[in-house]
Design an enzyme around this catalytic site. Structure first.
Site, PDB file in Angstrom:
ATOM      1  N   ILE A 146      82.612  36.615  22.783  1.00 39.86           N
ATOM      2  CA  ILE A 146      82.189  35.607  21.790  1.00 39.86           C
ATOM      3  C   ILE A 146      82.194  34.222  22.411  1.00 39.86           C
ATOM      4  CG2 ILE A 146      84.529  35.654  20.745  1.00 39.86           C
ATOM      5  CD1 ILE A 146      82.943  34.788  18.105  1.00 39.86           C
ATOM      6  N   THR A 147      81.093  33.484  22.224  1.00 37.96           N
ATOM      7  CA  THR A 147      81.030  32.101  22.711  1.00 37.96           C
ATOM      8  C   THR A 147      81.560  31.164  21.618  1.00 37.96           C
ATOM      9  OG1 THR A 147      78.798  31.624  21.876  1.00 37.96           O
ATOM     10  CG2 THR A 147      78.940  32.653  24.049  1.00 37.96           C
ATOM     11  N   GLY A 148      81.974  29.981  22.024  1.00 37.09           N
ATOM     12  CA  GLY A 148      82.493  29.014  21.058  1.00 37.09           C
ATOM     13  C   GLY A 148      83.755  29.525  20.388  1.00 37.09           C
ATOM     14  N   ALA A 149      84.584  30.242  21.177  1.00 33.15           N
ATOM     15  CA  ALA A 149      85.776  30.879  20.600  1.00 33.15           C
ATOM     16  C   ALA A 149      86.985  29.951  20.573  1.00 33.15           C
ATOM     17  CB  ALA A 149      86.098  32.158  21.385  1.00 33.15           C
ATOM     18  N   SER A 152      87.278  27.258  18.601  1.00 34.55           N
ATOM     19  CA  SER A 152      87.368  26.429  17.395  1.00 34.55           C
ATOM     20  C   SER A 152      86.716  27.147  16.211  1.00 34.55           C
ATOM     21  CB  SER A 152      86.623  25.116  17.691  1.00 34.55           C
ATOM     22  OG  SER A 152      86.446  24.349  16.530  1.00 34.55           O
ATOM     23  N   GLY A 153      87.078  26.714  15.004  1.00 31.66           N
ATOM     24  CA  GLY A 153      86.372  27.128  13.793  1.00 31.66           C
ATOM     25  C   GLY A 153      86.113  28.614  13.661  1.00 31.66           C
ATOM     26  N   TYR A 179      68.875  20.121  13.721  1.00 30.42           N
ATOM     27  CA  TYR A 179      69.772  21.289  13.778  1.00 30.42           C
ATOM     28  C   TYR A 179      69.092  22.494  13.115  1.00 30.42           C
ATOM     29  CZ  TYR A 179      73.906  24.075  12.325  1.00 30.42           C
ATOM     30  OH  TYR A 179      74.814  25.080  12.076  1.00 30.42           O
TER      31      TYR A 179
HETATM   32  N1  LIG Z   1      80.413  24.975   9.804  1.00 33.21           N
HETATM   33  C1  LIG Z   1      79.415  25.326   9.031  1.00 33.21           C
HETATM   34  O1  LIG Z   1      79.335  24.955   7.849  1.00 33.21           O
HETATM   35  C2  LIG Z   1      78.349  26.231   9.571  1.00 33.21           C
HETATM   36  C3  LIG Z   1      77.326  26.698   8.714  1.00 33.21           C
HETATM   37  C4  LIG Z   1      76.332  27.538   9.212  1.00 33.21           C
HETATM   38  C5  LIG Z   1      76.368  27.910  10.554  1.00 33.21           C
HETATM   39  N2  LIG Z   1      77.364  27.455  11.374  1.00 33.21           N
HETATM   40  C6  LIG Z   1      77.348  27.866  12.784  1.00 33.21           C
HETATM   41  O2  LIG Z   1      78.589  28.473  13.102  1.00 33.21           O
HETATM   42  C7  LIG Z   1      78.782  28.389  14.526  1.00 33.21           C
HETATM   43  C8  LIG Z   1      80.206  27.954  14.829  1.00 33.21           C
HETATM   44  O3  LIG Z   1      80.378  26.611  14.434  1.00 33.21           O
HETATM   45  P1  LIG Z   1      81.714  26.090  13.696  1.00 33.21           P
HETATM   46  O4  LIG Z   1      81.331  25.757  12.322  1.00 33.21           O
HETATM   47  O5  LIG Z   1      82.836  27.023  13.949  1.00 33.21           O
HETATM   48  O6  LIG Z   1      81.930  24.687  14.479  1.00 33.21           O
HETATM   49  P2  LIG Z   1      83.046  24.200  15.513  1.00 33.21           P
HETATM   50  O7  LIG Z   1      84.407  24.358  14.945  1.00 33.21           O
HETATM   51  O8  LIG Z   1      82.611  22.839  15.923  1.00 33.21           O
HETATM   52  O9  LIG Z   1      82.878  25.215  16.740  1.00 33.21           O
HETATM   53  C9  LIG Z   1      81.774  25.097  17.631  1.00 33.21           C
HETATM   54  C10 LIG Z   1      82.107  25.823  18.917  1.00 33.21           C
HETATM   55  O10 LIG Z   1      80.990  25.667  19.832  1.00 33.21           O
HETATM   56  C11 LIG Z   1      81.502  25.215  21.086  1.00 33.21           C
HETATM   57  N3  LIG Z   1      80.548  24.431  21.854  1.00 33.21           N
HETATM   58  C12 LIG Z   1      79.873  23.319  21.471  1.00 33.21           C
HETATM   59  N4  LIG Z   1      79.148  22.829  22.496  1.00 33.21           N
HETATM   60  C13 LIG Z   1      79.404  23.641  23.562  1.00 33.21           C
HETATM   61  C14 LIG Z   1      78.965  23.654  24.913  1.00 33.21           C
HETATM   62  N5  LIG Z   1      78.157  22.707  25.416  1.00 33.21           N
HETATM   63  N6  LIG Z   1      79.400  24.640  25.713  1.00 33.21           N
HETATM   64  C15 LIG Z   1      80.233  25.584  25.256  1.00 33.21           C
HETATM   65  N7  LIG Z   1      80.697  25.629  23.984  1.00 33.21           N
HETATM   66  C16 LIG Z   1      80.272  24.666  23.163  1.00 33.21           C
HETATM   67  C17 LIG Z   1      82.719  24.362  20.735  1.00 33.21           C
HETATM   68  O11 LIG Z   1      83.541  24.204  21.872  1.00 33.21           O
HETATM   69  P3  LIG Z   1      84.566  22.955  21.987  1.00 33.21           P
HETATM   70  O12 LIG Z   1      85.672  23.269  21.015  1.00 33.21           O
HETATM   71  O13 LIG Z   1      84.998  22.967  23.403  1.00 33.21           O
HETATM   72  O14 LIG Z   1      83.800  21.731  21.611  1.00 33.21           O
HETATM   73  C18 LIG Z   1      83.332  25.219  19.628  1.00 33.21           C
HETATM   74  O15 LIG Z   1      84.097  26.260  20.187  1.00 33.21           O
HETATM   75  C19 LIG Z   1      77.703  27.431  15.049  1.00 33.21           C
HETATM   76  O16 LIG Z   1      76.639  28.158  15.616  1.00 33.21           O
HETATM   77  C20 LIG Z   1      77.235  26.735  13.786  1.00 33.21           C
HETATM   78  O17 LIG Z   1      75.913  26.267  13.918  1.00 33.21           O
HETATM   79  C21 LIG Z   1      78.349  26.629  10.906  1.00 33.21           C
END
Ligand SMILES: NC(=O)c1ccc[n+]([C@@H]2O[C@H](COP(=O)([O-])OP(=O)(O)OC[C@H]3O[C@@H](n4cnc5c(N)ncnc54)[C@H](OP(=O)(O)O)[C@@H]3O)[C@@H](O)[C@H]2O)c1
Length: 329
Positions: free
Chosen positions: A44-47, A49-50, A206
């Site tokens: 899993i990528t982005g693991a 946070s969140g 976005y």
């Molecule tokens: N939050 C919402 O309401 C929502 C709604 C619909 C869809 N989503 C989708 O859900 C997914 C997860 O997002 P989240 O809400 O959990 O947000 P988040 O807490 O900001 O997590 C985002 C993750 O992506 C990583 N990331 C960002 N830029 C990166 C890069 N250049 N290289 C490697 N990793 C990178 C971050 O790493 P760092 O921690 O190192 O920055 C973090 O682990 C995303 O695809 C988002 O579009 C979210």
């Protein structure tokens, strides 16, 4: 560019997200005790946070070997997953998804240190406060939210690092967003062109990159299964998640965002359910494509299902990557 104006700016997007939680719909199902991930390698990528961090914990609890691909949080986020899940089968690998070279290094590491995977989840995403240029001159949100998944998955498939069918198809899961429905059309002429923008335009962009992402995901499901079923390709929107996604919003708005997210948005632990269901449910065996919004099955936007758009996007992405000096063939 906007179709419905539901995601045209941060306030509308927040309101749309909250309203969507109150719409009733039929649940696709619930994981059963036999839906384990024991013996499965799940990346899993982005693991860090969140949503991604919560999914990593769930996967570990279901017995899967978790490969946490992160830009930050090594080793502490892996230790958190180990501690909370009680599993020791956790590996952490670094990547910066805005950088092709970093993705190349990641794929080499997977080849030498991990081996072929059963489930790959592209989850990382960013909402940037302003347009930033990557090393190759692309816009960071375009690269991280769309092109990196295209490049990474194509490299992984080319190197046979995602298992091919038999006895069970492997699963590719791409985290998208309902905001992919908002853009009225593709802007093929500007594909890959760096366009400066500020926070006001960020949310609309976005949604546009999520449209590109889901168009690619659907096209991928067509292409990988052309000569026989080998991979399930799934996509989803987790609904509004109380994560760190709005971290770049102006400091003045941060207290309000924290309050609204805390009250109305779903915790990452709850929001992880559709991702984990798509990764583990046996009821999805044999499916080449599925899209979930929360736990409800939905059709994706019509434009994204059109083979002509899928083909065009595939070709433009391949050409752009080649122009930048990174081969896929
Ligand atoms: N939050 C919402 O309401 C929502 C709604 C619909 C869809 N989503 C989708 O859900 C997914 C997860 O997002 P989240 O809400 O959990 O947000 P988040 O807490 O900001 O997590 C985002 C993750 O992506 C990583 N990331 C960002 N830029 C990166 C890069 N250049 N290289 C490697 N990793 C990178 C971050 O790493 P760092 O921690 O190192 O920055 C973090 O682990 C995303 O695809 C988002 O579009 C979210």
């Amino acid at each position: 560019m906007s179709n419905s104006n539901k995601y045209n700016n941060p306030f509308q997007a927040t309101l749309t997200g909250i309203k969507s939680l109150f719409k009733k719909g039929e649940r696709i199902g619930t994981l059963s005790p036999s839906d384990t991930l024991s013996g499965k390698k799940v990346l899993i990528t982005g693991a860090s946070s969140g949503l991604g961090l919560a999914v990593a914990k769930d996967i570990a609890r279901l017995g899967g070997e978790v490969i946490m691909v992160v830009r930050s949080g090594i080793p502490e986020k892996g230790e958190e997953v180990r501690r909370e899940s009680g599993s020791s089968k956790i590996t952490m690998l670094y990547v910066d998804l805005s950088d092709f070279d970093s993705i190349n290094v990641l794929v080499e590491k997977i080849k030498t240190e991990v081996g072929p995977l059963d489930v790959v989840i592209c989850n990382a995403g960013v909402v940037a406060s302003t347009a930033r240029k990557t090393k190759t001159g692309l816009e960071e949100m375009f690269m991280v939210n769309y092109l990196s998944s295209y490049y990474f998955l194509r490299l992984m498939l080319k190197n046979k690092l995602i298992k091919e069918g038999q006895p069970e198809a492997s699963r590719i899961i791409v985290v998208d967003s309902e905001s992919h429905r908002d853009p009225a059309a593709y802007n093929w002429d500007a594909f890959g062109t760096f366009t400066p923008h500020t926070m006001g335009k960020t949310v609309a962009l976005y949604g546009y990159y999520k449209l590109l992402l889901i168009t690619f995901t659907y096209e991928l499901s067509r292409r990988v299964n052309r000569d026989g079923f080998t991979h399930s390709v799934f996509s989803l929107c987790p609904g509004p998640v109380n994560s760190n996604i709005a971290r770049e919003a102006p400091p003045l708005f941060q207290p309000l965002i924290k309050l609204v997210f805390g009250i109305f948005f779903r915790s990452p632990e709850k929001a992880s359910e559709p991702v984990v269901y798509l990764a583990a449910s046996k009821s999805l065996e044999g499916k080449s494509f599925e899209y979930l919004f929360l736990m409800q099955q939905k059709e994706i936007d019509e434009k994204a299902m059109d083979p002509a758009n899928g083909k065009k996007l595939w070709m433009l992405s391949e050409q752009l990557i080649a122009q930048l000096g990174y081969g896929l063939n």
